[in-house]
Design a protein around this motif. Structure first.
Motif, PDB file in Angstrom:
ATOM      1  N   LYS A   2      87.278  -1.322  68.356  1.00 16.63           N
ATOM      2  CA  LYS A   2      88.194  -1.696  67.278  1.00 16.63           C
ATOM      3  C   LYS A   2      87.470  -2.615  66.295  1.00 16.63           C
ATOM      4  CE  LYS A   2      92.234  -1.423  70.286  1.00 16.63           C
ATOM      5  NZ  LYS A   2      91.592  -1.001  71.534  1.00 16.63           N
ATOM      6  N   LEU A   3      87.475  -2.250  65.022  1.00 16.46           N
ATOM      7  CA  LEU A   3      86.766  -3.014  63.993  1.00 16.46           C
ATOM      8  C   LEU A   3      87.662  -4.098  63.388  1.00 16.46           C
ATOM      9  CD1 LEU A   3      84.873  -0.097  62.204  1.00 16.46           C
ATOM     10  CD2 LEU A   3      84.195  -1.427  64.201  1.00 16.46           C
ATOM     11  N   THR A   4      88.409  -4.770  64.223  1.00 12.11           N
ATOM     12  CA  THR A   4      89.371  -5.775  63.774  1.00 12.11           C
ATOM     13  C   THR A   4      88.733  -6.857  62.916  1.00 12.11           C
ATOM     14  OG1 THR A   4      90.613  -5.395  65.803  1.00 12.11           O
ATOM     15  CG2 THR A   4      91.154  -7.380  64.567  1.00 12.11           C
ATOM     16  N   ASP A   5      87.549  -7.324  63.292  1.00 13.58           N
ATOM     17  CA  ASP A   5      86.900  -8.421  62.574  1.00 13.58           C
ATOM     18  C   ASP A   5      85.973  -7.949  61.456  1.00 13.58           C
ATOM     19  OD1 ASP A   5      88.186 -10.323  64.163  1.00 13.58           O
ATOM     20  OD2 ASP A   5      86.642 -10.157  65.716  1.00 13.58           O
ATOM     21  N   LEU A  23      93.153   4.554  62.312  1.00 12.34           N
ATOM     22  CA  LEU A  23      92.843   3.126  62.250  1.00 12.34           C
ATOM     23  C   LEU A  23      91.338   2.930  62.293  1.00 12.34           C
ATOM     24  CD1 LEU A  23      95.565   1.991  64.805  1.00 12.34           C
ATOM     25  CD2 LEU A  23      95.557   1.512  62.343  1.00 12.34           C
ATOM     26  N   PRO A  24      90.857   1.744  61.944  1.00 10.36           N
ATOM     27  CA  PRO A  24      89.410   1.481  61.995  1.00 10.36           C
ATOM     28  C   PRO A  24      88.933   1.268  63.430  1.00 10.36           C
ATOM     29  CG  PRO A  24      90.575  -0.394  61.057  1.00 10.36           C
ATOM     30  CD  PRO A  24      91.582   0.663  61.297  1.00 10.36           C
ATOM     31  N   ILE A  25      88.856   2.390  64.148  1.00  9.16           N
ATOM     32  CA  ILE A  25      88.365   2.425  65.527  1.00  9.16           C
ATOM     33  C   ILE A  25      87.262   3.472  65.560  1.00  9.16           C
ATOM     34  CG2 ILE A  25      88.962   2.899  67.932  1.00  9.16           C
ATOM     35  CD1 ILE A  25      91.873   2.130  67.210  1.00  9.16           C
ATOM     36  N   PHE A  60      94.492  -4.967  62.009  1.00 10.37           N
ATOM     37  CA  PHE A  60      93.737  -4.115  61.090  1.00 10.37           C
ATOM     38  C   PHE A  60      94.251  -4.300  59.673  1.00 10.37           C
ATOM     39  CE2 PHE A  60      93.162  -1.121  64.865  1.00 10.37           C
ATOM     40  CZ  PHE A  60      91.883  -1.556  65.119  1.00 10.37           C
ATOM     41  N   LYS A  61      93.393  -3.958  58.721  1.00 16.87           N
ATOM     42  CA  LYS A  61      93.721  -4.121  57.306  1.00 16.87           C
ATOM     43  C   LYS A  61      94.168  -2.820  56.647  1.00 16.87           C
ATOM     44  CE  LYS A  61      90.434  -7.903  56.906  1.00 16.87           C
ATOM     45  NZ  LYS A  61      89.324  -7.971  57.812  1.00 16.87           N
ATOM     46  N   ILE A  62      93.959  -1.667  57.346  1.00 16.27           N
ATOM     47  CA  ILE A  62      94.240  -0.373  56.729  1.00 16.27           C
ATOM     48  C   ILE A  62      94.545   0.693  57.794  1.00 16.27           C
ATOM     49  CG2 ILE A  62      91.757   0.156  56.692  1.00 16.27           C
ATOM     50  CD1 ILE A  62      92.280   1.776  54.099  1.00 16.27           C
ATOM     51  N   GLU A  63      95.398   1.623  57.412  1.00 17.41           N
ATOM     52  CA  GLU A  63      95.680   2.822  58.207  1.00 17.41           C
ATOM     53  C   GLU A  63      95.898   3.958  57.222  1.00 17.41           C
ATOM     54  OE1 GLU A  63      98.823   4.545  61.568  1.00 17.41           O
ATOM     55  OE2 GLU A  63      98.874   2.418  61.040  1.00 17.41           O
ATOM     56  N   VAL A  64      95.410   5.144  57.556  1.00 19.22           N
ATOM     57  CA  VAL A  64      95.529   6.305  56.660  1.00 19.22           C
ATOM     58  C   VAL A  64      95.971   7.524  57.455  1.00 19.22           C
ATOM     59  CG1 VAL A  64      94.299   7.860  55.089  1.00 19.22           C
ATOM     60  CG2 VAL A  64      93.752   5.433  55.093  1.00 19.22           C
ATOM     61  N   ARG A 120      91.542  15.659  44.726  1.00 24.06           N
ATOM     62  CA  ARG A 120      92.535  14.715  44.196  1.00 24.06           C
ATOM     63  C   ARG A 120      93.920  15.058  44.756  1.00 24.06           C
ATOM     64  NH1 ARG A 120      91.304  11.527  39.601  1.00 24.06           N
ATOM     65  NH2 ARG A 120      89.132  11.781  39.012  1.00 24.06           N
ATOM     66  N   PRO A 121      94.077  14.918  46.091  1.00 24.21           N
ATOM     67  CA  PRO A 121      95.395  15.217  46.660  1.00 24.21           C
ATOM     68  C   PRO A 121      96.429  14.191  46.215  1.00 24.21           C
ATOM     69  CG  PRO A 121      93.999  14.161  48.286  1.00 24.21           C
ATOM     70  CD  PRO A 121      93.129  14.442  47.088  1.00 24.21           C
ATOM     71  N   ALA A 122      97.691  14.535  46.388  1.00 20.70           N
ATOM     72  CA  ALA A 122      98.746  13.547  46.164  1.00 20.70           C
ATOM     73  C   ALA A 122      98.461  12.369  47.097  1.00 20.70           C
ATOM     74  CB  ALA A 122     100.108  14.165  46.468  1.00 20.70           C
ATOM     75  N   ARG A 123      98.806  11.151  46.629  1.00 22.12           N
ATOM     76  CA  ARG A 123      98.470   9.984  47.437  1.00 22.12           C
ATOM     77  C   ARG A 123      99.498   8.895  47.230  1.00 22.12           C
ATOM     78  NH1 ARG A 123      93.122   6.526  46.206  1.00 22.12           N
ATOM     79  NH2 ARG A 123      94.550   5.546  44.753  1.00 22.12           N
ATOM     80  N   ALA A 124      99.764   8.155  48.292  1.00 23.64           N
ATOM     81  CA  ALA A 124     100.621   6.972  48.215  1.00 23.64           C
ATOM     82  C   ALA A 124      99.851   5.803  48.815  1.00 23.64           C
ATOM     83  CB  ALA A 124     101.911   7.187  48.983  1.00 23.64           C
ATOM     84  N   ILE A 125      99.946   4.658  48.159  1.00 20.29           N
ATOM     85  CA  ILE A 125      99.394   3.402  48.681  1.00 20.29           C
ATOM     86  C   ILE A 125     100.606   2.523  48.987  1.00 20.29           C
ATOM     87  CG2 ILE A 125      98.005   1.366  48.194  1.00 20.29           C
ATOM     88  CD1 ILE A 125      96.173   3.680  48.090  1.00 20.29           C
ATOM     89  N   VAL A 126     100.745   2.135  50.253  1.00 17.56           N
ATOM     90  CA  VAL A 126     101.927   1.401  50.682  1.00 17.56           C
ATOM     91  C   VAL A 126     101.516   0.045  51.274  1.00 17.56           C
ATOM     92  CG1 VAL A 126     104.004   1.492  52.105  1.00 17.56           C
ATOM     93  CG2 VAL A 126     102.977   3.626  51.257  1.00 17.56           C
ATOM     94  N   PRO A 127     101.873  -1.056  50.621  1.00 17.39           N
ATOM     95  CA  PRO A 127     101.610  -2.362  51.219  1.00 17.39           C
ATOM     96  C   PRO A 127     102.633  -2.604  52.329  1.00 17.39           C
ATOM     97  CG  PRO A 127     102.652  -2.632  49.075  1.00 17.39           C
ATOM     98  CD  PRO A 127     102.446  -1.161  49.284  1.00 17.39           C
ATOM     99  N   VAL A 128     102.150  -2.916  53.532  1.00 15.04           N
ATOM    100  CA  VAL A 128     103.044  -2.984  54.685  1.00 15.04           C
ATOM    101  C   VAL A 128     103.031  -4.315  55.428  1.00 15.04           C
ATOM    102  CG1 VAL A 128     103.024  -0.508  55.087  1.00 15.04           C
ATOM    103  CG2 VAL A 128     101.306  -1.943  56.200  1.00 15.04           C
ATOM    104  N   GLY A 129     102.155  -5.210  55.078  1.00 17.75           N
ATOM    105  CA  GLY A 129     102.044  -6.425  55.874  1.00 17.75           C
ATOM    106  C   GLY A 129     101.181  -6.172  57.097  1.00 17.75           C
ATOM    107  N   PRO A 130     101.284  -7.001  58.112  1.00 21.65           N
ATOM    108  CA  PRO A 130     100.376  -6.893  59.270  1.00 21.65           C
ATOM    109  C   PRO A 130     100.428  -5.518  59.937  1.00 21.65           C
ATOM    110  CG  PRO A 130     101.628  -8.931  59.363  1.00 21.65           C
ATOM    111  CD  PRO A 130     102.226  -8.118  58.252  1.00 21.65           C
TER     112      PRO A 130
END
Length: 134
Positions: free
Chosen positions: A50-53, A42-44, A124-128, A109-119
């Motif tokens: 926490k980079l929430t804002d 997470l963006p920490i 936070f806006k992103i998790e990887v 260029r690894p395999a990758r998935a982008i998953v829209p998940v909602g809140p």
């Protein structure tokens, strides 16, 4: 890998330097059978802020910096990534993330998935999360 009383091999768990202390009952990294599994980052920042804002771009850069710190701490690297899973609170951020990711990943260029998940947690806006070779 360590064994237990029955002689079974167990994964090695690590919390590499450069990452905040995990906020729950997990490790940032598990290493098993030649693979490195990185928990969702997470963006920490390393100090636990926490980079929430923060803007999406700042959050994305922090998450990728955390992922790289986890990989390096486990003796792996971006070049050894096998798969990356990206969770976005809003799919509208996909193009911006793709640009930041391409710069960060370079030739990898690894395999990758982008998953829209909602809140996501804390707003936070992103998790990887990722899997790489050890």
């Amino acid at each position: 890998m360590a064994g237990n009383e029955s002689g079974a091999r167990l994964p090695r768990m690590e919390n590499p330097a450069g990452l905040a202390t995990p906020g729950g009952h997990y490790s940032h990294v598990a290493i098993a059978n030649g693979l490195v599994f990185v928990s969702g980052q997470l963006p920490i920042d390393a100090q636990g802020r926490k980079l929430t804002d923060a803007s999406f771009e700042e959050q994305a850069r922090q998450v990728l910096a955390n992922l790289e710190a986890a990989l390096n701490g486990a003796g792996s690297s971006i070049a050894q990534l096998v798969q990356v899973r990206v969770y976005l609170a809003d799919i509208e951020h996909w193009p911006g993330f793709n640009r930041i990711y391409a710069d960060w990943a370079g030739e990898a260029r690894p395999a990758r998935a982008i998953v829209p998940v909602g809140p996501l947690h804390y707003g936070f806006k992103i998790e990887v999360e990722a899997t790489a070779l050890a």
